[in-house]
Every structure is written in C-alpha cells, then in structure tokens.
Enzyme design. Sequence first.
Site, short mmCIF file in Angstrom:
data_model
loop_
_atom_site.label_atom_id
_atom_site.label_comp_id
_atom_site.label_asym_id
_atom_site.label_seq_id
_atom_site.Cartn_x
_atom_site.Cartn_y
_atom_site.Cartn_z
N ASP A 23 -51.73 43.05 9.91
CA ASP A 23 -51.71 44.14 8.94
C ASP A 23 -53.05 44.41 8.37
OD1 ASP A 23 -50.67 43.67 6.08
OD2 ASP A 23 -52.43 42.05 5.60
N HIS A 24 -52.74 45.44 7.37
CA HIS A 24 -53.27 46.40 7.09
C HIS A 24 -54.08 47.33 8.16
CE1 HIS A 24 -53.08 46.03 2.87
NE2 HIS A 24 -53.02 45.22 2.78
N HIS B 42 -47.16 43.92 -0.99
CA HIS B 42 -48.55 43.11 -0.83
C HIS B 42 -48.51 42.14 -2.14
CE1 HIS B 42 -48.77 44.60 3.12
NE2 HIS B 42 -47.84 45.39 2.81
N HIS C 64 -53.73 42.00 -4.66
CA HIS C 64 -54.28 41.46 -3.74
C HIS C 64 -55.31 40.14 -4.52
CE1 HIS C 64 -53.37 44.94 -0.40
NE2 HIS C 64 -52.84 43.96 -0.09
N ASN D 145 -46.36 39.29 1.90
CA ASN D 145 -47.35 39.56 2.49
C ASN D 145 -47.47 38.13 1.17
OD1 ASN D 145 -46.36 41.26 4.02
ND2 ASN D 145 -48.34 42.22 3.87
N GLY E 219 -48.75 39.09 -2.65
CA GLY E 219 -47.22 37.94 -3.56
C GLY E 219 -47.56 36.23 -3.40
#
Length: 292
Positions: A82-83, A213, A185, A235, A215
């Site tokens: 992720d990321h 993202h 986020h 996510n 979520g």
Amino acid sequence: MPLVTLKELMKDAEAKRYAVGAYNVINLEMIRGIIAGAEEARSPVILSFAEVHIPLVPLEVIAPIILAAARQARIPVAVHLDHGQDHEILIRAMQLGFSSVMFDGAHLPLEENIRQTNEISKIAKALGVSVEAELGKILRPEGGGAEEEIEEYDPDDVYTNPQEAQTFIAHTDVDALAVAYGTAHGVYLTEPVLDFERLKLIKELTGLPLVMHGGSGLDEAAYITSIQCGIRKLNYYSNMAHEVANTLQAKLAANSAQQHKSYYHDISRWAMEAVQQDIVRTMRIFGSAGQA
Ligand SMILES: [Zn+2]
C-alpha cells in the site's frame, strides 16, 4: 486456495459489482484475524502492507508471514503493498512475492506520475504482479495526522479530475485506480461530503476498477453508493485499529475490576477475535461476503 493477483479479484468484483476490502496489517494478530474473518464470511480479501509501516516491522520479516497465511487460506487472497513511493521498496515487495503493488504518485505532476507509474508497471507486468495507481489527493496523508482537522480546500484542486483520469489511463497500464472524491485517511472527525457525480464520471471515462482510500468509519450508505458508482477495492484500516484498541482496553479494565490477572497471550487472542468481528461486518457491507 492460491495466492491471487489484484487483477483477478477485481475481475470478479467488477462482474458482480461488489468491493473487496484491503486491510492493512502490521502483525500476526491482524493477519490471522483478517483471514479468519474472510473465511467466516466466505469473502475474497486483500492483505495490505503499507510502506509507512516499515518502521513498525521490516518488509523482509512480515512479507513471508503474510504470504504463508495467504497461501494457507481457504479463500482467495491478494497480498498488496500500500502507498509505495520508493521504487526500491516496490521492487523488493515484488521480489518477495507480493501479488500486487500500489505506486502512489498522486503528489507528482500528471506527466511525472504517468512516467513513474509506467516504470513500476513495466517491472510488475513482467513478474505477473498487479498495479494500482493514484490520481488526486486523498485528504490527510497515509499513516499520519489521523486526528488532525482537515483544512479548507477547493474540491477542484484536490479531487481526481475525470479528464486527467482519462488521459492517465490512456498512457499507463494499471489494474486499478485510487481516486479522491472526498474521503480522508484516518478517522473522520466530521461527516465527509462525497462527490458521487465525479466518481461516476471517472468510472465512465476510465472503465477501471476504482479504489477508495480512507474507507474507515463512513456510514453504510456512503459505502454502498460508492460501490454502485464503481468502487471495487476499499481500503479499510483506522476504524479496525481503533475498534481493536477499544476492545482490549475494555477487556483489560474488566479483568482488573474483577482482580483477575491479565496475560499477553489473552490479549493476542482478544485482538484476533476483535479484528475478525470487525472484518466480517465490513465484508457484509462491501458485498464481498459469500463471493468466495
Ligand atoms: Zn491510502
């Protein structure tokens, strides 16, 4: 059940119009709780490890554990970075056996994002690894500032521009696209306003599985409408992490109120069970329950 790619998971989710949860893991309790939840819900799942969590656990230590858990699971599991921003880390994840990576070039100018996404994509495709890219700014950075207020912003400056998304996918080869339409986020402090019209237009213009993202902690209707508009990967981390901490706090307090001793192996089991419970709940909302 074999380890699968994000591409394979997205194909079924697209055909049946549901979303697969991608859950960040930092330890064994989370890995096992998520797999147990996915098996209970008979749901495909994405075990995700974020580049920002490397200071908590080295990639080389956690990767074999995540991959072993995925290979033993009775449901399809994709293992995803992720990321990823550092190309070296992205390549290491692929070499270790991750079946999917996200290259996060959202902070870059469009052309540079396209160029670097292609650099990663070329390597990934050669290794049979799926790629997620990102366009637009998801509010608050990943892994940091979770409790900070979101500053005033103009949606046109930060949300994904649908025409740019069309240009982006015409010049790249990606399997999923993370888009910004109002999610943040971390844990929400105020009710977010999501731009579903924008999301629908991006879906129409790209035809790609879209990724939400940030979520964590949206209401059920916001998830369902997002999925109807084309979100296929969701996510979810902060809310789960918070729920587990609350559960542990309550159980430890109850133990000491009754003058019972607490032991670390109990905490480990409680954590696993709390993760499992929260994960099953999300899989029912995302529509992935019963799909594996
Ligand atoms: Zn994210």
